[in-house]
Design an enzyme around this catalytic site. Sequence first.
Site, PDB file in Angstrom:
ATOM      1  N   ASP A   9      13.331  46.211  72.239  1.00 59.71           N
ATOM      2  CA  ASP A   9      13.311  46.164  70.783  1.00 59.71           C
ATOM      3  C   ASP A   9      12.127  45.271  70.407  1.00 59.71           C
ATOM      4  O   ASP A   9      11.624  44.508  71.241  1.00 59.71           O
ATOM      5  CB  ASP A   9      14.639  45.570  70.300  1.00 59.71           C
ATOM      6  CG  ASP A   9      14.628  45.240  68.831  1.00 59.71           C
ATOM      7  OD1 ASP A   9      14.342  46.132  68.023  1.00 59.71           O
ATOM      8  OD2 ASP A   9      14.903  44.067  68.488  1.00 59.71           O
ATOM      9  N   ASP A  11      11.429  43.536  66.748  1.00 66.14           N
ATOM     10  CA  ASP A  11      11.733  42.427  65.843  1.00 66.14           C
ATOM     11  C   ASP A  11      12.825  41.532  66.405  1.00 66.14           C
ATOM     12  O   ASP A  11      13.929  42.000  66.702  1.00 66.14           O
ATOM     13  CB  ASP A  11      12.170  42.964  64.473  1.00 66.14           C
ATOM     14  CG  ASP A  11      11.028  43.628  63.741  1.00 66.14           C
ATOM     15  OD1 ASP A  11      10.131  42.907  63.292  1.00 66.14           O
ATOM     16  OD2 ASP A  11      11.020  44.872  63.643  1.00 66.14           O
ATOM     17  N   ASP A 161      18.167  42.271  70.466  1.00 64.73           N
ATOM     18  CA  ASP A 161      18.760  41.043  69.925  1.00 64.73           C
ATOM     19  C   ASP A 161      19.874  41.290  68.920  1.00 64.73           C
ATOM     20  O   ASP A 161      20.394  40.345  68.336  1.00 64.73           O
ATOM     21  CB  ASP A 161      17.676  40.188  69.251  1.00 64.73           C
ATOM     22  CG  ASP A 161      17.140  40.840  67.975  1.00 64.73           C
ATOM     23  OD1 ASP A 161      16.783  42.036  68.039  1.00 64.73           O
ATOM     24  OD2 ASP A 161      17.078  40.160  66.925  1.00 64.73           O
TER      25      ASP A 161
END
Length: 211
Positions: A9, A11, A161
């Site tokens: 991922d 961001d 996250d």
Amino acid sequence: MTQKVIIFDFDGTIADTVDALVGIANRLADEFGYAQITPEQLTLLRNFSSREIIKYSGVSLIKIPFLVKKVKSELKNKIHELKPIPGIKEALLDLQQSNYKLGIITSNSRDNVTAFLEINDLENLFEFIYSGVTIFGKTNIINSVLKQKHFKPEAVIYVGDETRDIEAAKKANIQVIAVTWGFNSPEVLAKQNPNFLINHPRELLEVVQNS
């Protein structure tokens, strides 16, 4: 032996964008009809899943795609200010030098990701970047990437996250490493039962080697 593929991922996992995104979200609050996020609320939101955040905000589902598009556009102006998560560059270099294939799947725009990677001398570490994911749609693009690239699910690990990263990876039948340095709290990530839960980028190589 099949080469392992590590998909990241962007961001909150590679780029430290949380503060910038909160600032943008607060500037757009009036336009999209939700309350600004206070520091206290941010702590609360870190313990929510993506669906719970949308429900809590009261934003109409119809407005979500327009909000996401506007946020990406606004973030473009801040790319030069953003920094990598401390330690992530070294971890990515270690993974690449250990002969793992690295890629990115993100709901951010490809232009934003590419610009960030170039500014921070990370552009040569990733073999592919896929973007344009809907807020709940990472499973579809993961499956699409696996098919296009002829990756075997058992050779792929996703690193993210947020709870939606864990959810998407599980639906795609690939392993997932949840990281605690991004948006969601360690507690809410643990509840989603990722294959691995790590607190620092230096743990990545060892976890990947032992997965």
